[in-house]
Design a protein around this motif. Structure first.
Motif, short mmCIF file in Angstrom:
data_model
loop_
_atom_site.label_atom_id
_atom_site.label_comp_id
_atom_site.label_asym_id
_atom_site.label_seq_id
_atom_site.Cartn_x
_atom_site.Cartn_y
_atom_site.Cartn_z
N ASP A 168 0.92 -1.22 0.24
CA ASP A 168 -0.20 0.02 0.06
C ASP A 168 0.78 1.16 -0.07
N ASP A 169 2.01 1.28 0.61
CA ASP A 169 2.86 2.41 0.68
C ASP A 169 4.12 2.00 -0.08
N PRO A 170 4.38 2.36 -1.41
CA PRO A 170 5.16 2.18 -2.16
C PRO A 170 6.46 2.87 -1.83
N THR A 171 6.53 3.80 -0.91
CA THR A 171 7.82 4.55 -0.44
C THR A 171 8.60 3.63 0.41
N ASP A 172 8.17 2.62 0.98
CA ASP A 172 8.71 1.42 1.82
C ASP A 172 9.68 0.65 0.99
N ARG A 205 5.71 6.58 -9.15
CA ARG A 205 5.54 5.03 -8.39
C ARG A 205 4.34 4.91 -7.60
N ALA A 206 4.06 6.11 -7.09
CA ALA A 206 2.84 6.00 -6.18
C ALA A 206 1.57 6.04 -7.13
N ALA A 207 1.53 6.56 -8.01
CA ALA A 207 0.31 6.49 -8.82
C ALA A 207 0.28 5.16 -9.51
N VAL A 208 1.28 4.58 -10.01
CA VAL A 208 1.48 3.28 -10.56
C VAL A 208 0.84 2.32 -9.60
N VAL A 209 1.46 2.14 -8.21
CA VAL A 209 1.03 1.30 -7.38
C VAL A 209 -0.34 1.56 -6.95
N ASP A 210 -0.98 2.65 -6.75
CA ASP A 210 -2.28 2.88 -6.52
C ASP A 210 -3.24 2.26 -7.69
N LEU A 211 -2.72 2.67 -8.79
CA LEU A 211 -3.52 2.07 -10.08
C LEU A 211 -3.67 0.47 -9.98
N LEU A 232 -1.79 10.04 -21.06
CA LEU A 232 -1.99 10.52 -19.93
C LEU A 232 -1.05 9.92 -18.98
N ALA A 233 -0.58 10.88 -18.04
CA ALA A 233 0.39 10.49 -17.06
C ALA A 233 -0.31 9.42 -16.05
N PRO A 234 0.55 8.27 -15.46
CA PRO A 234 -0.19 7.43 -14.49
C PRO A 234 -1.10 8.33 -13.22
N ALA A 235 -0.65 9.55 -12.83
CA ALA A 235 -1.67 10.05 -12.05
C ALA A 235 -2.91 10.67 -12.56
N GLN A 236 -3.08 11.03 -13.81
CA GLN A 236 -4.06 11.70 -14.48
C GLN A 236 -5.10 10.26 -14.64
N ILE A 237 -4.52 9.29 -15.02
CA ILE A 237 -5.24 7.88 -15.21
C ILE A 237 -5.92 7.46 -13.91
N LEU A 238 -5.11 7.66 -13.02
CA LEU A 238 -5.87 7.23 -11.30
C LEU A 238 -6.66 8.14 -10.98
#
Length: 748
Positions: A168-172, A205-211, A232-238
């Motif tokens: 859930d938290d990709p920064t880890d 990375r955060a947008a891709v993981v959330d997607l 679109l960028a991953p954040a826009q898709i999300l």
């Protein structure tokens, strides 16, 4: 030089990379080792088919007869499950045997892996067929895919979950570790393929993981979203997907059921299309199976979807992974994923599309009836990928007089590809008071099935109807075909009477079809009663007329009959000329029954030419193909074949005769045809390659080491070395590179 056979099987080449599923693949292998039926179960869009096909591709080398895919997704009629399996296995419903009997006979001694895909809507029929196959064929294993278990005896169920989700938290997670997550990897690979330069970075990375998490790890949903990275960028898709999901969940953040996740993704992808693309995608759902650009333009291009934009719009849908393109006989064919087709159908407006679709196929099949016999190869190439649409139309026209007309118009497909299926459709759709042409087609199919009990009464009804309607052309053909059926039933007197009337009627008419039917009836009845001069004369006249008209089916039959009449008259040289002319035509049309008889005829010619070993091999090849296609040797051919067999046995002795027969039976059909046409020398005791040697040769060509070949084929490295030495010796080669070139060279 020994000739190779194509690698056995029909698995499709993978158009995109296969991502993940190591655990499922390993579990499937274990289950197949413990049992003979594994059913891969999961929701739509989870990747069941890709998993099953990859599993089969990995295991194919361990099966002598390869791996074969039977696709049921486009099929809606449970009665045609066996026909679909036969077509997938390159078997032909063209003779007297029932399809189920032919299929089980073919599989009885086979060692292969069968993948039966998309069983969920035909569970009972699929489970019934698979159960019979497993009971009849002890060396066959089956992998089925379905949204629900088959509940068949001995079934091992393999649930296929969505792809594992990233944390859930990709920064880890280090970036490299995130790239190893299957869902993330799938998104990144498909996005890179779509946009050309996509990479997973700290910024996205955060947008891709959330997607991937928001899409529940469903491969089809992830692929549809990844394609959007072109624009679109991953954040826009999300963001846009979040909006779509919020609408469906009334603004809550709770996860949707997986089928709703996939529908929401399809809906969002649909909303991203232009109005014309949306309309076209919706309309494409009218097709029951595969379709071509010509079909799209004829059925779907009207109103706000102009024909001149068809290529542009189709290309866009392919690029967005909403439409799949497949190669087929030199032209592009298209199909919708079943989940996409279901969604697209729900968006379709009532605009007369079904009628346009029906009218299109009715027109094409009417042209097939008119032109098919004179442009047979071209029309068979058209109909084979279209058959699911035509079957759907036949079913839609049940109870409609157009249904019988449509089934009648497919005469040349039924005769050469699907005799039993054609008989079934005609019995179901044609009323008792059927048209003369419908009676002719049904009677023709019954004659091919060697069933005079059905043929004679239906043809007699057709004769009465043609007389009453004053239709001399069809009457002439009906009389001739009824004469053949009566002769088949042993009623020689009726056969002669009917044939005399047909001959008299055809003499006053300029009708190629009627004349050819009369020549065929004269030839067959004369061969049956031993009047060889009449048989030779009638067949020669029929061959000349067929050749000038471009009627390949009739030409093959006339040359075949001409050759057997010559053989029985003692003129083996003339017989060989006729058979050699006929066999390439039968190969081009892919008429398996004719190929079977011609192999036997050329075997008899080889016996007359004092080439007993080649003769025995060809007679063995004929017997092998006869069993495969369910052919029954005509009484007019039997004397020549029996005499040839006796002379070859005497020349070789019983042991060598039986050995050569076995060599012929073991040949592939392609190799037997080459031998018959002298395109290769008769294989000696050390050739051609055994099936195991062919398997080794294919792996050598792929650059696989002896150690890895042994692991894949479950044999020792020393045994592999022995096989490689044998291959080099038999092919006259010195290096593995020469083996690779031989494998990759195109077949003639």
């Amino acid at each position: 030089m020994a000739t190779r056979s194509r690698r056995p099987g029909n698995l499709p080449a993978e158009a995109t990379s296969f991502v993940g599923r190591r655990r499922e693949l390993a579990e499937a292998r274990r289950k197949l080792a413990d049992g003979r039926l594994v059913t891969v179960v999961g929701p739509g869009g989870v990747g069941k088919t890709r998993l099953a096909v990859r599993l089969a591709a990995d295991l194919a080398r361990g099966f002598r007869d390869g791996a074969w895919l039977v696709e049921l997704g486009k099929l809606r009629d449970p009665a045609l499950v066996t026909h679909t399996a036969m077509a997938a296995l390159d078997l032909r419903d063209q003779a007297a045997s029932e399809p189920r009997e032919l299929l089980l006979r073919h599989l009885r001694d086979a060692e292969l892996l069968l993948v039966v895909d998309n069983c969920e809507h035909l569970l009972d029929a699929a489970a019934g067929l698979i159960g019979e196959v497993l009971r009849a064929a002890p060396a066959v294993r089956v992998v089925a895919t379905s949204q629900a278990p088959l509940r068949a005896a001995g079934e091992h169920v393999l649930p296929v979950p969505p792809l594992p989700l990233p944390p859930d938290d990709p920064t880890d997670q280090p970036l490299e570790r995130l790239r190893g997550n299957d869902a993330v990897r799938l998104f990144v690979e498909r996005a890179a393929a779509a946009s050309g330069d996509f990479e997973l970075t700290d910024a996205n990375r955060a947008a891709v993981v959330d997607l991937c998490r928001r899409l529940d790890g469903l491969p089809l949903a992830i692929e549809l979203a990844a394609v959007q990275t072109r624009a679109l960028a991953p954040a826009q898709i999300l963001d846009r997907l979040h909006d779509r999901f919020a609408l469906l969940t009334r603004g809550t953040r709770a996860a949707l059921p997986r089928h709703e996740t996939l529908r929401a993704t399809l809906e969002w992808s649909y909303d991203r299309l232009t109005p014309a693309e949306q309309t076209l995608l919706s309309r494409l759902s009218v097709f029951a199976g595969r379709f071509t650009l010509d079909d799209i333009e004829a059925v779907c291009c009207f109103g706000d979807v102009p024909v001149e934009r068809s290529v542009e719009l189709v290309s866009s849908l392919v690029d967005r992974s909403l439409l799949q393109r497949e190669p087929a006989a030199g032209t592009a064919v298209y199909r919708l994923h079943e989940t996409t087709r279901e969604y697209a159908g729900s968006t379709r407006s009532p605009d007369g599309l079904e009628q346009r679709w029906a009218d299109h196929y009715l027109r094409r099949c009417a042209r097939f009836a008119a032109e098919g016999r004179f442009r047979l190869v071209e029309w068979l190439t058209w109909i084979e990928p279209e058959i699911d649409n035509i079957r759907a139309l036949l079913r839609a026209l049940s109870g409609d007089v157009r249904g019988a007309a449509l089934a009648t118009s497919l005469i040349w497909y039924w005769i050469t590809r699907a005799t039993t299926e054609g008989a079934r459709w005609l019995d179901e759709l044609a009323p008792a008071a059927a048209s003369p042409w419908t009676c002719f087609v049904r009677g023709f199919l019954a004659v091919l099935q060697r069933d005079p009990g059905v043929a004679v009464p239906v043809l007699e009804r057709g004769v009465l109807a043609a007389r009453g309607a004053g239709q001399p052309d069809v009457l002439c053909q009906l009389l001739a075909m009824t004469a053949i059926a009566a002769d088949l039933a042993g009623d020689r007197r009726s056969a002669e009477r009917l044939l005399d009337e047909a001959v008299a009627l055809s003499a006053d008419r300029d009708d190629v079809g009627a004349a050819l039917m009369v020549h065929q009836a004269r030839t067959l009845t004369s061969l049956g009663n031993g009047d060889l001069e009449t048989a030779r004369s009638a067949a020669a006249d029929g061959a000349r007329l067929s050749r000038s008209a471009g009627d390949l089916y009739s030409l093959t039959m006339m040359l075949l009959n001409q050759g057997f009449a010559a053989l029985r008259s003692g003129d083996a040289d003339e017989a060989e000329r006729r058979f050699v002319e006929a066999l390439p035509i039968a190969r081009r049309v892919d008429d398996r029954v004719a190929q079977c008889y011609l192999l036997g005829g050329l075997g008899a010619c080889a016996a007359s030419a004092r080439d007993p070993r080649r003769a025995a091999q060809l007679l063995g090849a004929m017997e092998g193909l006869r069993v495969e296609v369910g052919a029954i040797v005509h009484s007019g051919m039997e004397p020549a074949l029996s005499a040839a067999s006796a002379s070859v046995r005497a020349a070789l002795g019983p042991a060598r005769f039986e050995s050569s027969l076995r060599e012929g039976r073991r040949m592939s059909r392609a190799d037997a045809l080459r031998l018959a046409l002298r395109e290769v020398a008769a294989p000696g005791p050390d050739g051609p390659l055994t099936q195991r040697e062919k398997d080794v040769a294919w792996l050598v060509a792929g650059g696989v080491s002896n150690k890895d070949i042994g692991a894949r084929l479950f044999i020792s490295e020393r045994t592999v070395e022995s096989h490689v030495r044998n291959i080099l010796t038999k092919l006259g080669f010195r290096t593995r590179t020469q083996i690779a070139s031989w494998v990759s060279a195109p077949e003639s």
